[in-house]
Motif scaffolding. Structure first.
Motif, PDB file in Angstrom:
ATOM      1  N   ALA A 126      48.471   8.863 -47.426  1.00  0.00           N
ATOM      2  CA  ALA A 126      49.260   9.823 -48.214  1.00  0.00           C
ATOM      3  C   ALA A 126      49.827  10.929 -47.322  1.00  0.00           C
ATOM      4  O   ALA A 126      51.006  11.289 -47.438  1.00  0.00           O
ATOM      5  N   GLY A 127      49.012  11.453 -46.438  1.00  0.00           N
ATOM      6  CA  GLY A 127      49.462  12.533 -45.566  1.00  0.00           C
ATOM      7  C   GLY A 127      50.563  12.104 -44.612  1.00  0.00           C
ATOM      8  O   GLY A 127      51.553  12.830 -44.427  1.00  0.00           O
ATOM      9  N   HIS A 128      50.417  10.940 -44.014  1.00  0.00           N
ATOM     10  CA  HIS A 128      51.436  10.473 -43.079  1.00  0.00           C
ATOM     11  C   HIS A 128      52.721  10.069 -43.803  1.00  0.00           C
ATOM     12  O   HIS A 128      53.814  10.222 -43.255  1.00  0.00           O
ATOM     13  N   THR A 129      52.606   9.598 -45.032  1.00  0.00           N
ATOM     14  CA  THR A 129      53.803   9.299 -45.821  1.00  0.00           C
ATOM     15  C   THR A 129      54.582  10.588 -46.078  1.00  0.00           C
ATOM     16  O   THR A 129      55.811  10.632 -45.902  1.00  0.00           O
ATOM     17  N   LYS A 130      53.889  11.654 -46.483  1.00  0.00           N
ATOM     18  CA  LYS A 130      54.540  12.950 -46.706  1.00  0.00           C
ATOM     19  C   LYS A 130      55.151  13.490 -45.421  1.00  0.00           C
ATOM     20  O   LYS A 130      56.262  14.026 -45.423  1.00  0.00           O
ATOM     21  N   THR A 131      54.439  13.345 -44.325  1.00  0.00           N
ATOM     22  CA  THR A 131      54.943  13.851 -43.053  1.00  0.00           C
ATOM     23  C   THR A 131      56.211  13.107 -42.642  1.00  0.00           C
ATOM     24  O   THR A 131      57.170  13.721 -42.162  1.00  0.00           O
ATOM     25  N   LEU A 132      56.255  11.793 -42.859  1.00  0.00           N
ATOM     26  CA  LEU A 132      57.480  11.055 -42.556  1.00  0.00           C
ATOM     27  C   LEU A 132      58.643  11.540 -43.412  1.00  0.00           C
ATOM     28  O   LEU A 132      59.781  11.628 -42.930  1.00  0.00           O
ATOM     29  N   GLU A 133      58.383  11.860 -44.670  1.00  0.00           N
ATOM     30  CA  GLU A 133      59.433  12.399 -45.535  1.00  0.00           C
ATOM     31  C   GLU A 133      59.938  13.730 -44.988  1.00  0.00           C
ATOM     32  O   GLU A 133      61.141  13.999 -44.991  1.00  0.00           O
ATOM     33  N   LEU A 134      59.032  14.575 -44.524  1.00  0.00           N
ATOM     34  CA  LEU A 134      59.425  15.864 -43.938  1.00  0.00           C
ATOM     35  C   LEU A 134      60.268  15.659 -42.679  1.00  0.00           C
ATOM     36  O   LEU A 134      61.279  16.343 -42.481  1.00  0.00           O
ATOM     37  N   ILE A 135      59.847  14.734 -41.851  1.00  0.00           N
ATOM     38  CA  ILE A 135      60.576  14.439 -40.619  1.00  0.00           C
ATOM     39  C   ILE A 135      61.977  13.922 -40.952  1.00  0.00           C
ATOM     40  O   ILE A 135      62.973  14.374 -40.366  1.00  0.00           O
ATOM     41  N   ASP A 136      62.056  13.001 -41.879  1.00  0.00           N
ATOM     42  CA  ASP A 136      63.360  12.439 -42.243  1.00  0.00           C
ATOM     43  C   ASP A 136      64.282  13.511 -42.831  1.00  0.00           C
ATOM     44  O   ASP A 136      65.489  13.511 -42.565  1.00  0.00           O
ATOM     45  N   GLN A 137      63.724  14.439 -43.601  1.00  0.00           N
ATOM     46  CA  GLN A 137      64.512  15.545 -44.142  1.00  0.00           C
ATOM     47  C   GLN A 137      65.057  16.403 -43.008  1.00  0.00           C
ATOM     48  O   GLN A 137      66.213  16.814 -43.026  1.00  0.00           O
ATOM     49  N   GLN A 138      64.230  16.674 -41.997  1.00  0.00           N
ATOM     50  CA  GLN A 138      64.689  17.471 -40.853  1.00  0.00           C
ATOM     51  C   GLN A 138      65.796  16.743 -40.095  1.00  0.00           C
ATOM     52  O   GLN A 138      66.792  17.346 -39.714  1.00  0.00           O
ATOM     53  N   ILE A 139      65.627  15.455 -39.901  1.00  0.00           N
ATOM     54  CA  ILE A 139      66.636  14.674 -39.180  1.00  0.00           C
ATOM     55  C   ILE A 139      67.962  14.694 -39.942  1.00  0.00           C
ATOM     56  O   ILE A 139      69.028  14.823 -39.334  1.00  0.00           O
ATOM     57  N   ARG A 140      67.914  14.612 -41.267  1.00  0.00           N
ATOM     58  CA  ARG A 140      69.129  14.634 -42.082  1.00  0.00           C
ATOM     59  C   ARG A 140      69.765  16.014 -42.170  1.00  0.00           C
ATOM     60  O   ARG A 140      70.983  16.139 -42.130  1.00  0.00           O
ATOM     61  N   ALA A 141      68.938  17.050 -42.339  1.00  0.00           N
ATOM     62  CA  ALA A 141      69.474  18.362 -42.709  1.00  0.00           C
ATOM     63  C   ALA A 141      69.271  19.463 -41.684  1.00  0.00           C
ATOM     64  O   ALA A 141      69.768  20.568 -41.880  1.00  0.00           O
ATOM     65  N   GLY A 142      68.568  19.194 -40.615  1.00  0.00           N
ATOM     66  CA  GLY A 142      68.306  20.236 -39.624  1.00  0.00           C
ATOM     67  C   GLY A 142      69.571  20.682 -38.916  1.00  0.00           C
ATOM     68  O   GLY A 142      70.501  19.900 -38.724  1.00  0.00           O
ATOM     69  N   THR A 143      69.590  21.959 -38.528  1.00  0.00           N
ATOM     70  CA  THR A 143      70.744  22.497 -37.810  1.00  0.00           C
ATOM     71  C   THR A 143      70.398  22.903 -36.388  1.00  0.00           C
ATOM     72  O   THR A 143      71.299  23.104 -35.577  1.00  0.00           O
ATOM     73  N   ASP A 144      69.130  23.020 -36.072  1.00  0.00           N
ATOM     74  CA  ASP A 144      68.702  23.376 -34.729  1.00  0.00           C
ATOM     75  C   ASP A 144      68.439  22.081 -33.964  1.00  0.00           C
ATOM     76  O   ASP A 144      67.540  21.308 -34.321  1.00  0.00           O
TER      77      ASP A 144
END
Length: 173
Positions: A126-144
């Motif tokens: 569960a934790g690693h699934t959530k972390t992958l979602e966070l990572i993918d969100q950063q890759i899609r929407a990050g500006t830095d």
């Protein structure tokens, strides 16, 4: 000015306990990067603690080995995040989120029983699934670019960890 915004966002993030993918979707533009660094750091802290706990309490050698791997990998990923935070004068939380701590405590309550390894594997999935979602969100929407690069670097490591615990079955890789 940018450092003040990062610090303000960091304080807001720490106070609000941001750690879920839904919270990232609601994060205003510009705060995505700061929120990611905060949440990823807390996830690393949680995985390090869980890995150390597995080394002490797991009954199977596989779970102990996976725990060791998590500690090593998440310490390295966290060192990269700390370097990014230092460059931006961003203060990082000192502990996993309350939710992460509670989940580890629930697993620890099963220490010494056959249920520990299964609970640990389930929690890690569960934790690693959530972390992958966070990572993918950063890759899609990050500006830095530096923060997004750190997310891209972390993604295969976290994906490998997920494969090691997927379905509640332990696999050493």
């Amino acid at each position: 000015m940018r450092n003040r915004l990062l610090i303000s966002a960091a304080v807001m993030t720490a106070v609000s306990g941001v750690c879920s993918p839904a919270a990232f979707a609601a994060t205003p533009a510009g705060n995505q990067d700061t929120a990611f660094v905060q949440a990823a750091h807390q996830s690393n802290l949680a995985e390090i603690a869980a890995g150390q706990d597995a080394q002490k309490h797991a009954l199977t050698s596989c779970v102990k080995e996976v725990g060791t791997k998590l500690v090593t990998d998440h310490q390295k990923l966290d060192a990269d995040l700390k370097a990014l935070a230092d460059k931006s004068n961003l203060t990082l939380p000192t502990a996993p989120t309350a939710e992460q701590q509670q989940k580890l405590k629930a697993v620890q309550e099963k220490a010494g029983t056959a249920g520990y390894d299964a609970a640990w594997l389930s929690d890690q999935e569960a934790g690693h699934t959530k972390t992958l979602e966070l990572i993918d969100q950063q890759i899609r929407a990050g500006t830095d670019d530096a923060v997004t690069s750190a997310a891209e670097k972390a993604r295969p490591v976290v994906a490998m960890h997920l494969e090691m615990v997927r379905g509640g079955t332990c696999h050493v890789m």
